[in-house]
Design a protein around this motif. Structure first.
Motif, PDB file in Angstrom:
ATOM      1  N   VAL A 470      27.860  50.466 -48.815  1.00 18.76           N
ATOM      2  CA  VAL A 470      28.718  49.398 -49.330  1.00 18.76           C
ATOM      3  C   VAL A 470      29.592  49.910 -50.471  1.00 18.76           C
ATOM      4  CG1 VAL A 470      28.679  47.233 -50.617  1.00 18.76           C
ATOM      5  CG2 VAL A 470      27.243  47.499 -48.589  1.00 18.76           C
ATOM      6  N   ASP A 471      29.003  50.658 -51.391  1.00 18.99           N
ATOM      7  CA  ASP A 471      29.774  51.174 -52.529  1.00 18.99           C
ATOM      8  C   ASP A 471      30.855  52.138 -52.067  1.00 18.99           C
ATOM      9  OD1 ASP A 471      28.197  49.679 -54.175  1.00 18.99           O
ATOM     10  OD2 ASP A 471      26.922  51.351 -54.832  1.00 18.99           O
ATOM     11  N   GLU A 472      30.528  52.996 -51.112  1.00 19.75           N
ATOM     12  CA  GLU A 472      31.479  54.011 -50.659  1.00 19.75           C
ATOM     13  C   GLU A 472      32.635  53.397 -49.883  1.00 19.75           C
ATOM     14  OE1 GLU A 472      31.274  57.705 -47.549  1.00 19.75           O
ATOM     15  OE2 GLU A 472      29.736  57.650 -49.138  1.00 19.75           O
ATOM     16  N   ASN A 473      32.357  52.336 -49.112  1.00 21.62           N
ATOM     17  CA  ASN A 473      33.392  51.760 -48.252  1.00 21.62           C
ATOM     18  C   ASN A 473      34.046  50.510 -48.828  1.00 21.62           C
ATOM     19  OD1 ASN A 473      33.243  53.295 -45.473  1.00 21.62           O
ATOM     20  ND2 ASN A 473      31.110  52.965 -46.072  1.00 21.62           N
ATOM     21  N   GLY A 474      33.489  49.985 -49.921  1.00 27.99           N
ATOM     22  CA  GLY A 474      34.073  48.796 -50.527  1.00 27.99           C
ATOM     23  C   GLY A 474      33.851  47.530 -49.726  1.00 27.99           C
ATOM     24  N   TRP A 475      32.777  47.497 -48.937  1.00 25.17           N
ATOM     25  CA  TRP A 475      32.488  46.314 -48.124  1.00 25.17           C
ATOM     26  C   TRP A 475      31.828  45.225 -48.973  1.00 25.17           C
ATOM     27  CZ3 TRP A 475      30.064  50.198 -44.307  1.00 25.17           C
ATOM     28  CH2 TRP A 475      31.059  50.704 -43.441  1.00 25.17           C
ATOM     29  N   GLU A 476      32.068  43.984 -48.562  1.00 26.69           N
ATOM     30  CA  GLU A 476      31.438  42.856 -49.226  1.00 26.69           C
ATOM     31  C   GLU A 476      30.093  42.553 -48.574  1.00 26.69           C
ATOM     32  OE1 GLU A 476      33.995  39.485 -49.301  1.00 26.69           O
ATOM     33  OE2 GLU A 476      35.551  40.469 -50.507  1.00 26.69           O
ATOM     34  N   THR A 477      29.210  42.003 -49.369  1.00 30.06           N
ATOM     35  CA  THR A 477      27.913  41.575 -48.845  1.00 30.06           C
ATOM     36  C   THR A 477      27.747  40.077 -49.108  1.00 30.06           C
ATOM     37  OG1 THR A 477      26.806  42.164 -50.927  1.00 30.06           O
ATOM     38  CG2 THR A 477      26.854  43.827 -49.179  1.00 30.06           C
ATOM     39  N   PRO A 478      26.935  39.353 -48.371  1.00 32.90           N
ATOM     40  CA  PRO A 478      26.066  39.884 -47.323  1.00 32.90           C
ATOM     41  C   PRO A 478      26.839  40.206 -46.038  1.00 32.90           C
ATOM     42  CG  PRO A 478      25.826  37.514 -47.434  1.00 32.90           C
ATOM     43  CD  PRO A 478      26.703  37.899 -48.576  1.00 32.90           C
ATOM     44  N   ILE A 479      26.400  41.230 -45.340  1.00 35.59           N
ATOM     45  CA  ILE A 479      26.983  41.622 -44.062  1.00 35.59           C
ATOM     46  C   ILE A 479      26.473  40.677 -42.981  1.00 35.59           C
ATOM     47  CG2 ILE A 479      26.980  43.437 -42.301  1.00 35.59           C
ATOM     48  CD1 ILE A 479      26.798  45.461 -44.613  1.00 35.59           C
ATOM     49  N   GLN A 480      27.404  40.138 -42.214  1.00 36.14           N
ATOM     50  CA  GLN A 480      27.039  39.225 -41.138  1.00 36.14           C
ATOM     51  C   GLN A 480      26.474  40.014 -39.952  1.00 36.14           C
ATOM     52  OE1 GLN A 480      27.315  35.781 -41.569  1.00 36.14           O
ATOM     53  NE2 GLN A 480      27.766  36.521 -43.651  1.00 36.14           N
ATOM     54  N   VAL A 481      25.300  39.601 -39.476  1.00 35.18           N
ATOM     55  CA  VAL A 481      24.644  40.257 -38.349  1.00 35.18           C
ATOM     56  C   VAL A 481      24.377  39.209 -37.270  1.00 35.18           C
ATOM     57  CG1 VAL A 481      22.611  41.515 -37.568  1.00 35.18           C
ATOM     58  CG2 VAL A 481      23.552  41.959 -39.853  1.00 35.18           C
ATOM     59  N   GLN A 482      25.040  39.369 -36.133  1.00 36.80           N
ATOM     60  CA  GLN A 482      24.833  38.468 -35.001  1.00 36.80           C
ATOM     61  C   GLN A 482      23.864  39.117 -34.016  1.00 36.80           C
ATOM     62  OE1 GLN A 482      26.298  35.172 -33.970  1.00 36.80           O
ATOM     63  NE2 GLN A 482      24.419  35.539 -32.813  1.00 36.80           N
ATOM     64  N   LEU A 483      22.633  38.625 -33.964  1.00 33.31           N
ATOM     65  CA  LEU A 483      21.617  39.129 -33.046  1.00 33.31           C
ATOM     66  C   LEU A 483      21.652  38.339 -31.748  1.00 33.31           C
ATOM     67  CD1 LEU A 483      18.731  39.275 -35.668  1.00 33.31           C
ATOM     68  CD2 LEU A 483      19.927  41.269 -34.744  1.00 33.31           C
ATOM     69  N   GLU A 484      21.443  39.041 -30.610  1.00 33.07           N
ATOM     70  CA  GLU A 484      21.432  38.369 -29.318  1.00 33.07           C
ATOM     71  C   GLU A 484      20.293  38.905 -28.463  1.00 33.07           C
ATOM     72  OE1 GLU A 484      26.084  37.141 -28.679  1.00 33.07           O
ATOM     73  OE2 GLU A 484      25.301  38.819 -27.507  1.00 33.07           O
ATOM     74  N   THR A 485      19.674  38.020 -27.686  1.00 30.80           N
ATOM     75  CA  THR A 485      18.630  38.443 -26.750  1.00 30.80           C
ATOM     76  C   THR A 485      18.539  37.430 -25.629  1.00 30.80           C
ATOM     77  OG1 THR A 485      16.389  39.331 -26.609  1.00 30.80           O
ATOM     78  CG2 THR A 485      16.664  37.286 -27.849  1.00 30.80           C
ATOM     79  N   ASN A 486      17.632  37.687 -24.675  1.00 28.82           N
ATOM     80  CA  ASN A 486      17.456  36.780 -23.546  1.00 28.82           C
ATOM     81  C   ASN A 486      16.373  35.757 -23.853  1.00 28.82           C
ATOM     82  OD1 ASN A 486      15.972  39.385 -23.187  1.00 28.82           O
ATOM     83  ND2 ASN A 486      14.928  38.253 -21.572  1.00 28.82           N
ATOM     84  N   SER A 487      16.623  34.534 -23.414  1.00 28.84           N
ATOM     85  CA  SER A 487      15.783  33.400 -23.806  1.00 28.84           C
ATOM     86  C   SER A 487      14.520  33.265 -22.977  1.00 28.84           C
ATOM     87  CB  SER A 487      16.588  32.102 -23.687  1.00 28.84           C
ATOM     88  OG  SER A 487      17.031  31.909 -22.342  1.00 28.84           O
ATOM     89  N   ASP A 488      14.433  33.945 -21.834  1.00 26.16           N
ATOM     90  CA  ASP A 488      13.320  33.708 -20.917  1.00 26.16           C
ATOM     91  C   ASP A 488      12.023  34.349 -21.375  1.00 26.16           C
ATOM     92  OD1 ASP A 488      14.912  36.128 -20.100  1.00 26.16           O
ATOM     93  OD2 ASP A 488      13.111  36.457 -18.893  1.00 26.16           O
ATOM     94  N   ASN A 489      12.083  35.260 -22.336  1.00 28.37           N
ATOM     95  CA  ASN A 489      10.900  35.972 -22.811  1.00 28.37           C
ATOM     96  C   ASN A 489      10.613  35.535 -24.246  1.00 28.37           C
ATOM     97  OD1 ASN A 489       9.212  38.026 -24.017  1.00 28.37           O
ATOM     98  ND2 ASN A 489       9.685  39.334 -22.265  1.00 28.37           N
ATOM     99  N   GLN A 490       9.600  34.680 -24.408  1.00 29.26           N
ATOM    100  CA  GLN A 490       9.342  34.105 -25.723  1.00 29.26           C
ATOM    101  C   GLN A 490       8.849  35.140 -26.734  1.00 29.26           C
ATOM    102  OE1 GLN A 490       9.698  30.911 -27.463  1.00 29.26           O
ATOM    103  NE2 GLN A 490      11.288  31.244 -25.935  1.00 29.26           N
ATOM    104  N   ASP A 491       8.091  36.131 -26.280  1.00 27.74           N
ATOM    105  CA  ASP A 491       7.677  37.196 -27.197  1.00 27.74           C
ATOM    106  C   ASP A 491       8.890  37.948 -27.716  1.00 27.74           C
ATOM    107  OD1 ASP A 491       4.995  36.645 -27.119  1.00 27.74           O
ATOM    108  OD2 ASP A 491       4.546  38.077 -25.528  1.00 27.74           O
ATOM    109  N   ARG A 492       9.865  38.150 -26.832  1.00 23.90           N
ATOM    110  CA  ARG A 492      11.089  38.831 -27.261  1.00 23.90           C
ATOM    111  C   ARG A 492      11.874  37.970 -28.245  1.00 23.90           C
ATOM    112  NH1 ARG A 492      13.995  41.585 -22.461  1.00 23.90           N
ATOM    113  NH2 ARG A 492      12.024  42.739 -22.634  1.00 23.90           N
ATOM    114  N   VAL A 493      11.978  36.694 -27.971  1.00 26.49           N
ATOM    115  CA  VAL A 493      12.685  35.793 -28.886  1.00 26.49           C
ATOM    116  C   VAL A 493      12.001  35.778 -30.244  1.00 26.49           C
ATOM    117  CG1 VAL A 493      13.342  33.398 -29.318  1.00 26.49           C
ATOM    118  CG2 VAL A 493      13.620  34.373 -27.026  1.00 26.49           C
ATOM    119  N   ARG A 494      10.675  35.695 -30.238  1.00 28.39           N
ATOM    120  CA  ARG A 494       9.922  35.684 -31.497  1.00 28.39           C
ATOM    121  C   ARG A 494      10.109  37.005 -32.251  1.00 28.39           C
ATOM    122  NH1 ARG A 494       4.034  34.907 -30.312  1.00 28.39           N
ATOM    123  NH2 ARG A 494       3.875  34.741 -32.594  1.00 28.39           N
ATOM    124  N   THR A 495      10.203  38.116 -31.504  1.00 27.53           N
ATOM    125  CA  THR A 495      10.438  39.414 -32.139  1.00 27.53           C
ATOM    126  C   THR A 495      11.766  39.422 -32.875  1.00 27.53           C
ATOM    127  OG1 THR A 495       9.109  40.624 -30.508  1.00 27.53           O
ATOM    128  CG2 THR A 495      10.798  41.869 -31.689  1.00 27.53           C
TER     129      THR A 495
END
Length: 660
Positions: A470-495
């Motif tokens: 962040v310091d080197e590139n001058g980026w602002e925080t917090p950095i937005q993180v869009q996570l995506e996964t498949n809904s059919d596996n509940q263990d995966r969703v919980r992970t």
């Protein structure tokens, strides 16, 4: 996928109606010579011959009861029955019941001739991409909408010249399938294998399987979803008479037979169909030579396969079979019915109600309940796969390796393994699953220990890395993180929810989560535009016994918009390390050297951190122990049912003790 009738205690339901009913359940809440090639030995994969199947159940041939319908439920239907165009492990479950290849594989990774009666390594010689220069043709570059330069040809490219430079050249020099035979005719190739086919094998349509069918089936892979995984090795394939196939490899390749020998063979009437039309939804019946044949399909609901009475196999045909003479020459169940039930809780409910005999991909807490019950068996095996989070490496701020590594250190793998999977799965300290360890490293324990440095949960180290970036590139925080996964596996969703929570506990990230139905998610990931969206995809990879795919499939440009480089990852250092570990006379003939070079691959993979790994999979098929006998789970999802039904290489067979 149910053969339930009134005698089974479900009055008012015909078999087909129950198939539809099971698929629609939504209750509760919620995936030359054998010695030369190493065939029949631990080969170039597997874990040194150690069986990954936990507590394998065996049966005596004199106990086997013939007949009946095996009923299973899986998490989704097939994207297509057209194998070269499929990216779905669940689709492969169906493919492997009806299609067969020239070789087959045991649960420990040993290779055995199957449709092929014998396999001979005829020649190994030095060859590289530049060896094909005299046979190459000039093809123009063209610019895509996003500014990338691509080679503009409809022909399947086999080899690109190493000096091609899209930044300075208008044209590329390439060898396509149209010129490959000329190189072979002049003796320019890296390896030559000869497959001698069994005579008298018939397809489900009654036609005999010949060498020409093999050639046509492999040609169908051209420019398909699978092409990047085949034409990184194969040069050409040719028929010599009716029963001899000559396969030529571009350069010496330590994984050639494993990667090229098992692709399905089809009769001419389906092998020559247009792309993606080998499917009942396109009006075409999938045809192979396998022990089961396609019978009925309702899109989104179920599929039915019946035993192929004219299947060719006989244990006396195989020198490698050393089981009892009474062992059956094919599966003993009459029918396999498979329902598509997205919700794992619904599949579990169907199992408990006796509507199905087997399912897998159930939540860890559910597995614990089944394990403690006398009425069910949890058939577990160390699986050939892992879950992984793939970063949009071309989109800021994820272009910076430090940002990716910071997120990696915020993934609580041990907590995920313990609290979500209850110990059924293990933290992935290295991207190499244990089942592929024999060829992938000389010391798996050390590799695992080394991986902890990169993959341990360490908030302080994550803070150091993100502050530097962040310091080197001058980026602002917090950095937005869009996570995506498949809904059919509940263990995966919980992970992913746990990863999201961990990121949001940091001052530097603000994470959100979107889930999609599996096939919709896959459709997005395989888009050529997905990599530019800046989203982080979490999904699972189901692989095999060759270590190469666990790095190449999720990193190499050959696999962009295929399985499974969704984010256009392209690292020159890693690409070269992968080549050095797999190709060349030295690694093709020296197992220790190959292991050493793969250690370099894993080090670069972890350093690059274009993907973060969650857990190494454990595949668990849960069966009704009052009905199902002998069921053992294959380490790869793709063959979880076909392997259990009949695999003489492991003396594996499943039979039913139910009055139909």
């Amino acid at each position: 996928m149910s053969d339930t009738n009134n005698d089974d205690g479900f009055p008012g339901f015909s078999r087909r109606n129950l198939l539809r009913g099971a698929a629609g359940l939504t209750t509760l809440s919620l995936s030359g010579c054998v010695d030369q090639l190493g065939l029949g030995q631990s080969g170039d994969g597997g874990d040194g011959g150690v069986d990954p199947v936990q507590e394998r159940e065996t049966v005596s041939p004199d106990e086997i009861q013939e007949g009946g319908t095996f009923r299973a439920a899986i998490g989704s239907g097939p994207d297509t029955f057209d194998y070269p165009y499929s990216s779905s492990a669940t689709a492969s479950i169906l493919h492997n019941l009806i299609y067969e290849g020239m070789v087959t594989t045991s649960a420990t990774g040993e290779l055995y001739p199957w449709i092929a009666e014998s396999i001979e390594q005829v020649e190994v010689q030095e060859a590289s991409a530049s060896s094909y220069t005299d046979y190459m043709t000039s093809v123009p570059y063209t610019e895509t909408e996003d500014g990338s330069m691509v080679i503009d040809t409809d022909a399947q490219i086999v080899v690109e010249h190493p000096d091609n430079d899209p930044e300075s050249d208008d044209e590329a020099q390439v060898l396509t399938v149209n010129e490959a035979a000329d190189a072979v005719a002049d003796g320019t190739y890296g390896m030559h294998y000869r497959f001698q086919l069994h005579e008298g094998i018939t397809f489900h349509n009654g036609n005999e399987l010949t060498a020409q069918n093999v050639v046509q089936s492999y040609e169908r892979i051209r420019n398909s979803t699978l092409s990047g995984q085949v034409y990184d090795s194969m040069l050409d394939i040719q028929a010599d008479g009716d029963y001899t196939v000559n396969l030529y490899v571009q350069e010496p390749d330590a994984a050639a037979i494993r990667e090229l020998g098992a692709h399905p063979i089809y009769p001419e009437e389906t092998a020559t169909l247009p792309p993606q039309e080998m499917d009942p939804r396109q009006g075409n019946t999938p045809l192979g030579s396998g022990p089961f044949q396609f019978e009925e399909f309702e899109d989104g609901e179920y599929v039915v396969f019946t035993k192929f009475d004219d299947h060719w196999f006989d244990t006396e045909m195989k020198d490698w079979f050393d089981g009892p003479s009474e062992f059956p020459n094919g599966p003993v169940v009459d029918e396999v019915d498979i329902s598509f039930v997205q919700e794992d809780a619904s599949r579990s409910a169907a199992l408990q109600e006796g509507e199905i005999d087997m399912s897998y991909g159930l939540t860890a807490s559910t597995l614990n309940d089944y394990q403690s019950s006398d009425d069910y068996r949890t058939a577990a095996t160390d699986a050939a796969g892992y879950t992984f989070l793939q970063y949009p490496v071309t989109v800021e701020p994820f272009t910076d390796q430090r940002v990716r590594r910071a997120i990696n250190h915020l993934i609580p793998r041990e907590s995920i393994a313990e609290n979500i999977f209850s110990g059924w799965e293990n933290p992935a300290w290295t991207p190499l699953p244990p089942v592929a360890a024999a060829a992938g490293t000389g010391d798996y324990e050390q590799l695992t220990e080394d991986g902890r440095e990169y993959n341990s949960y360490d908030r302080d180290r994550a803070t150091e890395l993100i502050e530097e970036a962040v310091d080197e590139n001058g980026w602002e925080t917090p950095i937005q993180v869009q996570l995506e996964t498949n809904s059919d596996n509940q263990d995966r969703v919980r992970t992913v929810e746990l990863i999201q929570e961990s990121l949001n506990q940091s001052d530097y990230f603000e994470a959100s989560l979107e889930t999609y139905e599996f096939l919709d998610f896959i459709g997005q990931l395989l888009s050529t535009e997905y990599y530019d969206d800046g989203k982080l995809a979490f999904i699972g990879l189901s692989g095999g016994f060759n270590p190469h795919g666990y790095a190449k499939s999720v990193h190499h440009p050959d696999n962009f918009a295929q399985c499974c480089n969704f984010q256009n990852i392209d690292d020159e250092d890693l690409n070269q390390l992968l080549r050095d570990a797999r190709y060349g006379v030295d690694v093709a003939q020296d197992e220790e050297l190959r292991q050493e070079r793969y250690n370099e691959v894993w080090n670069r993979v972890l350093e690059l951190n274009a993907n973060s790994y969650g857990t190494h999979s454990t595949l668990v098929g849960v069966v009704d122990s009052n009905v199902v006998n002998g069921f053992n789970t294959y380490p790869s999802t793709q063959d979880i049912i076909g392997y259990a039904m009949y695999s003489p290489q492991d003396e594996q067979i499943t039979y039913l003790s139910r009055d139909e």
